[in-house]
Design a protein around this motif. Sequence first.
Motif, PDB file in Angstrom:
ATOM      1  N   LYS A   3      10.217  10.377   7.461  1.00 44.24           N
ATOM      2  CA  LYS A   3       9.398   9.336   6.868  1.00 44.24           C
ATOM      3  C   LYS A   3       9.293   9.544   5.363  1.00 44.24           C
ATOM      4  O   LYS A   3       9.377  10.661   4.861  1.00 44.24           O
ATOM      5  N   GLY A 205       1.599   5.860  12.083  1.00 44.87           N
ATOM      6  CA  GLY A 205       1.778   4.485  11.629  1.00 44.87           C
ATOM      7  C   GLY A 205       0.553   3.651  11.919  1.00 44.87           C
ATOM      8  O   GLY A 205       0.647   2.501  12.358  1.00 44.87           O
ATOM      9  N   THR A 217      -0.202  -0.253  11.680  1.00 44.96           N
ATOM     10  CA  THR A 217       0.097  -0.951  10.439  1.00 44.96           C
ATOM     11  C   THR A 217       1.307  -0.355   9.742  1.00 44.96           C
ATOM     12  O   THR A 217       1.648   0.818   9.948  1.00 44.96           O
ATOM     13  N   ARG A 218       1.929  -1.156   8.933  1.00 40.56           N
ATOM     14  CA  ARG A 218       2.946  -0.673   8.003  1.00 40.56           C
ATOM     15  C   ARG A 218       2.234   0.148   6.920  1.00 40.56           C
ATOM     16  O   ARG A 218       1.167  -0.232   6.433  1.00 40.56           O
ATOM     17  N   ASP A 220       3.140   1.976   3.294  1.00 42.75           N
ATOM     18  CA  ASP A 220       4.113   2.230   2.232  1.00 42.75           C
ATOM     19  C   ASP A 220       3.592   3.199   1.177  1.00 42.75           C
ATOM     20  O   ASP A 220       4.381   3.862   0.508  1.00 42.75           O
TER      21      ASP A 220
END
Length: 255
Positions: A3, A205, A217-218, A220
């Motif tokens: 990740k 995640g 959820t995403r 970033d």
Amino acid sequence: MSKTVDLNADMGESFGPWVMGRDADLLEVVTSANIACGFHAGDPDVMAKTMALAVKNGVGIGAHPGFPDLRGFGRYRIDMPLDQLANTVRYQLAAAQGMAKVAGGAVRHLKLHGALANMAAENEEMAHVCYSAALELDPDLYIMVLAGTAQQRAVEKLGCRYAAEIFADRAYNDDATLVDRRLEGAVIHDAALAAERMVAMVSEGAIITESGKRIATRIDTICMHGDTLEAVEIARSVRKALEVAGITARMFPHA
């Protein structure tokens, strides 16, 4: 598959002789910087200095607009007409773009500050107005949004580039909004606890709320607030813990 996550911090919040935060130290740890544009904090000299340091450290520059509220540090809610709100965002982003250009860099992203961000996380129309105003100046701009909130719904409908954000130093409600700062436990000061939470959230995640609820959820990017006393320690602890867990810290976007 390993990740990857971005690390961001709010900064550039000093004003004249009043120093807020340890920006130079944070810029050695984070990969993106959200730089105040003079409305809730910061001034032209602070913007110029912070952006130059970001460029020197290879850190992505973001505009961090807020309400015109120096006294309240942008944390007082203001009921502003939407056309005025749009101009407030445009004005601050344009200033950031100019200062970044002179510093040898460019504004990559925009992230709303404080009460403005919290209100946009609850009100999709408000978020849409803010983000549309910013995208008028730069359609390729990344919008940094509070993951799982009305902010994310707004950018998904706009179809623009965005980065979904979670917070290392803030507690969550069950609707993915942040616990009110006035409540005990809303702000996390323990660097080890912050690091443990971030490894768990990125690995799963999901946002983990105060009640233990998981909200898929995403993710970033992870934020550390630069104005907290422990900001640098939290940033270092989070980055080290992520690396130990096999999660790479790198500026978004991620493949």
